[in-house]
Write an enzyme that holds these catalytic residues in place. Sequence first.
Site, PDB file in Angstrom:
ATOM      1  N   GLU A 172       0.801  -1.232   0.000  1.00  0.00           N
ATOM      2  CA  GLU A 172       0.000   0.000   0.000  1.00  0.00           C
ATOM      3  C   GLU A 172       0.832   1.280   0.000  1.00  0.00           C
ATOM      4  O   GLU A 172       0.584   2.178  -0.805  1.00  0.00           O
ATOM      5  CB  GLU A 172      -1.014  -0.043   1.143  1.00  0.00           C
ATOM      6  CG  GLU A 172      -2.154  -1.000   0.779  1.00  0.00           C
ATOM      7  CD  GLU A 172      -2.979  -1.508   1.934  1.00  0.00           C
ATOM      8  OE1 GLU A 172      -2.828  -1.008   3.066  1.00  0.00           O
ATOM      9  OE2 GLU A 172      -3.789  -2.429   1.707  1.00  0.00           O
ATOM     10  N   ASP A 189       1.340   5.656   6.367  1.00  0.00           N
ATOM     11  CA  ASP A 189       0.035   5.142   5.936  1.00  0.00           C
ATOM     12  C   ASP A 189      -0.718   4.573   7.137  1.00  0.00           C
ATOM     13  O   ASP A 189      -0.421   3.484   7.610  1.00  0.00           O
ATOM     14  CB  ASP A 189       0.269   4.065   4.858  1.00  0.00           C
ATOM     15  CG  ASP A 189      -1.031   3.436   4.357  1.00  0.00           C
ATOM     16  OD1 ASP A 189      -2.115   3.785   4.855  1.00  0.00           O
ATOM     17  OD2 ASP A 189      -0.953   2.582   3.454  1.00  0.00           O
TER      18      ASP A 189
HETATM   19  N1  LIG Z   1     -11.989  13.037   8.987  1.00  0.00           N
HETATM   20  C1  LIG Z   1     -11.471  11.977   9.619  1.00  0.00           C
HETATM   21  N2  LIG Z   1     -10.934  12.105  10.854  1.00  0.00           N
HETATM   22  C2  LIG Z   1     -10.431  11.039  11.503  1.00  0.00           C
HETATM   23  N3  LIG Z   1     -10.415   9.801  10.999  1.00  0.00           N
HETATM   24  C3  LIG Z   1     -10.916   9.614   9.766  1.00  0.00           C
HETATM   25  C4  LIG Z   1     -11.452  10.685   9.007  1.00  0.00           C
HETATM   26  N4  LIG Z   1     -11.869  10.190   7.813  1.00  0.00           N
HETATM   27  C5  LIG Z   1     -11.609   8.868   7.835  1.00  0.00           C
HETATM   28  N5  LIG Z   1     -11.034   8.519   9.004  1.00  0.00           N
HETATM   29  C6  LIG Z   1     -10.659   7.172   9.456  1.00  0.00           C
HETATM   30  O1  LIG Z   1      -9.845   6.560   8.474  1.00  0.00           O
HETATM   31  C7  LIG Z   1     -10.025   5.145   8.548  1.00  0.00           C
HETATM   32  C8  LIG Z   1     -10.291   4.608   7.186  1.00  0.00           C
HETATM   33  O2  LIG Z   1      -9.215   4.909   6.355  1.00  0.00           O
HETATM   34  P1  LIG Z   1      -8.954   4.099   5.023  1.00  0.00           P
HETATM   35  O3  LIG Z   1     -10.202   4.064   4.206  1.00  0.00           O
HETATM   36  O4  LIG Z   1      -7.758   4.658   4.406  1.00  0.00           O
HETATM   37  O5  LIG Z   1      -8.654   2.676   5.659  1.00  0.00           O
HETATM   38  P2  LIG Z   1      -8.753   1.247   5.031  1.00  0.00           P
HETATM   39  O6  LIG Z   1      -8.168   1.276   3.666  1.00  0.00           O
HETATM   40  O7  LIG Z   1     -10.134   0.739   5.171  1.00  0.00           O
HETATM   41  O8  LIG Z   1      -7.872   0.412   6.029  1.00  0.00           O
HETATM   42  P3  LIG Z   1      -6.421  -0.276   5.878  1.00  0.00           P
HETATM   43  O9  LIG Z   1      -5.692   0.461   4.825  1.00  0.00           O
HETATM   44  O10 LIG Z   1      -5.837  -0.129   7.228  1.00  0.00           O
HETATM   45  O11 LIG Z   1      -6.714  -1.675   5.536  1.00  0.00           O
HETATM   46  C9  LIG Z   1     -11.189   4.896   9.480  1.00  0.00           C
HETATM   47  O12 LIG Z   1     -10.721   4.495  10.749  1.00  0.00           O
HETATM   48  C10 LIG Z   1     -11.846   6.256   9.555  1.00  0.00           C
HETATM   49  O13 LIG Z   1     -12.533   6.455  10.791  1.00  0.00           O
HETATM   50 MG   LIG Z   2      -6.089   1.372   3.064  1.00  0.00          MG
END
Ligand SMILES: Nc1ncnc2c1ncn2[C@@H]1O[C@H](COP(=O)(O)OP(=O)(O)OP(=O)(O)O)[C@@H](O)[C@H]1O
Ligand SMILES: [Mg+2]
Length: 512
Positions: free
Chosen positions: A145, A167
Amino acid sequence: MGIDLGTTFSAVARVDEFGKPVVLPNRDGETLTASVVFFDGEQPLVGTMAKRSIVSSPLDVAQFVKRAMGDPSWRFETSRGTPYRPEEISALVLKRLKEDAERLLGAKVTDAVVTVPAYFGDAARRATIDAGTIAGLRVRRILNEPTAAALAYGLDGLVSGTVVVYDLGGGTFDVTALRIEDGDFRVLATHGDRNLGGFDFDNLLMRLLDERFVAAGGPSLLADDTTEAVLREKAELAKHTLTTVERTRVALAAHGFTHTVPLTRADFEDTASALLSRTRDITELVVEEAGLTWHGVDRILLAGGATRMPMVRRMLERVSGLTPDASANPDEIVALGAATLAQLLATDTDDGDGTASGMSTVAAPTVSGMRPVIRDVTSHGLGELVHKRGTRSTENRVIIPRNSPVPAEWSRVFHTRFDDQPAIRTSITEGDDTDPAHVRIIGQEDIEVPPYPKGAPFETTLAYDENQIIFVKVKDVTADSVVGTFEILYAQNLDGDQLARSAMRISAISPL
Ligand SMILES: Nc1ncnc2c1ncn2[C@@H]1O[C@H](COP(=O)(O)OP(=O)(O)OP(=O)(O)O)[C@@H](O)[C@H]1O
Ligand SMILES: [Mg+2]
């Protein structure tokens, strides 16, 4: 396609006819699809609708499954008792992404690059490839990633030099240091924690809110599945709110008791300080292992939605003296990088193993007229257990150290312990420590050998391919012949039959 299969949200992207990577909206028009599967009876629903069902049917919803990838014992059971493996739940998410992309493009999607946390080990990587296969996708490459994020940031030609990618997603944390030069992406070092993400910040906030609710005279919200699910939703919302504003109020209720808990950003940051410090320590370790100091780092790139939290940016600024680059959308950047690599592989003439149909044939994206070259490193040491000389105890001998460039192939010679020893036990380990208690045995095989006096030399060769999948070869040095080769981890992953059965089973299901 490039697919970011996230713990909380997934995204699919492709390189469009203008050579630009773009995220494809799902059937509901969202660029992110919640990696959540709700079983309505036996019919799976994926995405926002599934996420909304958690509160009403907490036991019928599978989520955070990425954390279980590569865990052979994990099962999700629907309330009718149908079990699903983590690969199968992930396959349902992938299938939904694939079908949405096909609807949008009016063409079949057959091949994909799927991203994984850099810190994923071999079993979780294999499980991710299997999830793709079960979903009817040919996984052309597993891409780390943070490397994907760097590729997407770097391809516009604006980012070059030495960069650190921080990340922090929903479930995992990775840090990678790279050098980007004329389209050459060379990873220097990487480290992470596969169980550290926004989810863990939510857990701490849930505990804090619950404590305050209980202190006000209410029952614990963590005591039952439904109130816990509601609390999780409210905690995540409060976390997002505190990214933008300094204070919020969270209305909580259980068994007729209601209470509104005031919450400040400072409260949250205080509660989460140990988690944040852990990410700081790993970041500093990576800078050190890359042979750098912060003075030698030109930029910090952010990926993962949780990097929106102000405490993250502040901490990085404090330790590095740099302002982190927040120009990209942190929860889409990884998918964009994956799409770029997918496009490169699809147009790669050297790649004779078939073509990726379903992708439009456009010129590969270039940086200053060059095709990007990506060179990643291993995130775990790989070795084998050997006997300590003159004792009955074993120690771990690392054969391929962490942060070795992939593909990698390293060998070490060992000697038999007894005269006419009938077999040798090869125990392959993942980890960096010499103490066997601090590493994971990921594959074990007894290999028959011809009778020799004790001390006969054998050579173990370990290889990581570009996906960081591991291959093992044991050679009889005396006879100069290979006595055993194996792809390890049959124990932790699906075997060929199971994979075929899962693929058959999932192909009959169309997730809504
Ligand atoms: N404005 C914000 N403030 C704080 N946290 C946020 C905000 N927007 C999104 N997040 C957090 O970011 C996280 C999701 O991020 P992302 O979609 O990049 O993760 P993911 O790809 O699902 O997970 P990973 O990469 O760890 O497998 C969640 O925990 C969400 O609560
Ligand atoms: Mg992710």
